[in-house]
Design a protein around this motif. Structure first.
Motif, PDB file in Angstrom:
ATOM      1  N   LEU A 285       0.910  -0.960  -0.276  1.00 34.66           N
ATOM      2  CA  LEU A 285       0.029   0.115   0.048  1.00 34.66           C
ATOM      3  C   LEU A 285       0.401   1.328   0.209  1.00 34.66           C
ATOM      4  CD1 LEU A 285      -2.711  -0.759   2.223  1.00 34.66           C
ATOM      5  CD2 LEU A 285      -2.493  -1.652   0.168  1.00 34.66           C
ATOM      6  N   ARG A 286       0.611   2.600  -0.780  1.00 32.40           N
ATOM      7  CA  ARG A 286       1.028   3.501  -0.669  1.00 32.40           C
ATOM      8  C   ARG A 286       0.596   4.319   0.301  1.00 32.40           C
ATOM      9  NH1 ARG A 286       0.816   5.030  -5.859  1.00 32.40           N
ATOM     10  NH2 ARG A 286       2.876   4.645  -6.212  1.00 32.40           N
ATOM     11  N   ARG A 287       0.998   5.224   1.147  1.00 33.59           N
ATOM     12  CA  ARG A 287      -0.276   6.193   2.168  1.00 33.59           C
ATOM     13  C   ARG A 287       0.778   6.879   2.233  1.00 33.59           C
ATOM     14  NH1 ARG A 287       0.811   5.676   6.913  1.00 33.59           N
ATOM     15  NH2 ARG A 287      -0.919   6.278   7.885  1.00 33.59           N
ATOM     16  N   GLN A 288       0.224   7.811   2.811  1.00 33.19           N
ATOM     17  CA  GLN A 288       0.164   9.242   3.227  1.00 33.19           C
ATOM     18  C   GLN A 288      -0.064   9.593   4.623  1.00 33.19           C
ATOM     19  OE1 GLN A 288       2.378  11.239   0.943  1.00 33.19           O
ATOM     20  NE2 GLN A 288       2.239  10.535  -1.061  1.00 33.19           N
ATOM     21  N   ASP A 289       1.448  10.371   5.375  1.00 34.07           N
ATOM     22  CA  ASP A 289       0.916  11.078   6.836  1.00 34.07           C
ATOM     23  C   ASP A 289       2.047  12.406   6.605  1.00 34.07           C
ATOM     24  OD1 ASP A 289       0.845   9.553   9.520  1.00 34.07           O
ATOM     25  OD2 ASP A 289       2.754  10.460   9.718  1.00 34.07           O
ATOM     26  N   ALA A 290       1.299  12.918   7.558  1.00 29.93           N
ATOM     27  CA  ALA A 290       1.735  14.646   7.896  1.00 29.93           C
ATOM     28  C   ALA A 290       3.200  14.351   8.646  1.00 29.93           C
ATOM     29  CB  ALA A 290       0.781  14.569   9.303  1.00 29.93           C
ATOM     30  N   ARG A 291       3.536  13.527   8.842  1.00 26.20           N
ATOM     31  CA  ARG A 291       4.769  13.139   9.698  1.00 26.20           C
ATOM     32  C   ARG A 291       6.046  12.619   9.053  1.00 26.20           C
ATOM     33  NH1 ARG A 291       4.279  10.596  15.723  1.00 26.20           N
ATOM     34  NH2 ARG A 291       6.034  11.346  15.776  1.00 26.20           N
TER      35      ARG A 291
END
Length: 312
Positions: A285-291
């Motif tokens: 999975l590709r995911r985005q996280d603020a940190r």
């Protein structure tokens, strides 16, 4: 500088499995200690929801489940082998049994009142209650083996392991393979974390001798590292390129879809993201996280479910 970052905690049995594999391959690695119970905000920043322990980080790539982690470490350092060619199939089958059936029996035996009293002796009541609540939530309604049944099964399994190591130094010969590391870690918990329960080994001295050989492998070259620094590493890295053959469709869910992946049992919190690979053996999975920025989170196919997340 090591680029392998293991997120673990000292008394985690599955973490001991990976620590010994790192030792067997004489790898250098960074050690991030994670909480044993929720909340785990630094863990979730990297995994997106998965909170079993351990997980392995290489830059912006996050590898969940020790079965997959062992595959990654075998690729990272092929020698000495975890999967000898003539044992590749049986080692994986035995390891899956050990990580599930043997582990469940051992831990139900280990955490009987006598063992739990030792393990949790120094915890205040509120922390003990929180631990119990956390593990009940992770079981998600799964029935726990009865201690009496687990003890009988564990004794039988120890006798079977003894029959194997009476003839060889390790389970399948003169050198340890994946099967040894998977069978060792729940027994390690009995001996090291709840030693009051270790009288169960009295009838199988050959198992103790094998465990001594396993413990002598050690943990490789470890360097302490902080969770904040691990997140900074992820944020500053690009995920590794994916292999060419990235799609074997078993679900009718196309690449690019928003999906959730969760363990089939114990610790079933889902991780959501964009499905960018579904190979014969793993999901990515590709995911985005603020940190942590853009991360790729990898799971083995076996033991995990994939479902499409419908847009609202």
């Amino acid at each position: 500088m090591s680029h392998l970052i293991l997120h673990h905690y000292p008394s985690s049995p599955f973490s001991e499995k990976v620590r010994l594999v790192l030792g067997r391959k004489q790898l250098a690695w960074k050690s991030v200690i994670v909480p044993s119970i929720a909340p785990k905000p630094d863990v979730v920043a990297l995994t997106g929801g998965y909170r079993r322990t351990p997980f392995l980080q290489i830059g912006a790539d996050i590898y969940c489940d020790t079965a997959l982690i062992c595959d990654v470490l075998e690729h990272e350092q092929p020698e000495p082998v975890l999967y000898p060619p003539h044992l590749k199939g049986v080692a994986r089958v035995f390891a899956q049994w050990a990580d599930t059936t043997l582990f469940a029996a051992a831990m139900a035996y280990n955490l009987q009142p006598r063992g739990a009293a030792v393990l949790f002796a120094h915890l205040p009541p509120a922390v003990l209650q929180a631990f119990g609540d956390d593990r009940r939530a992770m079981r998600a309604g799964m029935p726990a083996p009865q201690p009496q049944d687990a003890a009988a099964a564990y004794r039988s399994y120890l006798r079977r392991i003894a029959h194997m190591v009476e003839e060889h130094d390790f389970l399948f010969g003169t050198e340890p393979c994946l099967a040894d590391f998977s069978a060792y870690h729940p027994l390690w918990f009995t001996r090291q974390c709840v030693p009051v329960m270790a009288d169960i080994f009295g009838a199988t001295p050959a198992v103790l001798e094998w465990m001594d050989r396993m413990a002598a492998i050690g943990h490789g070259r470890m360097e302490k590292f902080s969770a904040a620094d691990a997140i900074t590493v992820a944020a500053g890295a690009d995920p590794l390129p994916l292999p060419g053959d990235v799609f074997q469709d078993e679900h009718g869910i196309p690449l690019g879809a928003r999906v959730a992946i969760a363990a089939e049992s114990f610790g079933t919190e889902p991780t959501e993201g964009e499905l960018i690979a579904a190979t014969r053996t793993r999901y990515t999975l590709r995911r985005q996280d603020a940190r942590a920025g853009t991360v790729h989170v990898h799971f083995p196919r076996i033991g995990y479910t994939l479902r499409k997340v419908e847009s609202t």
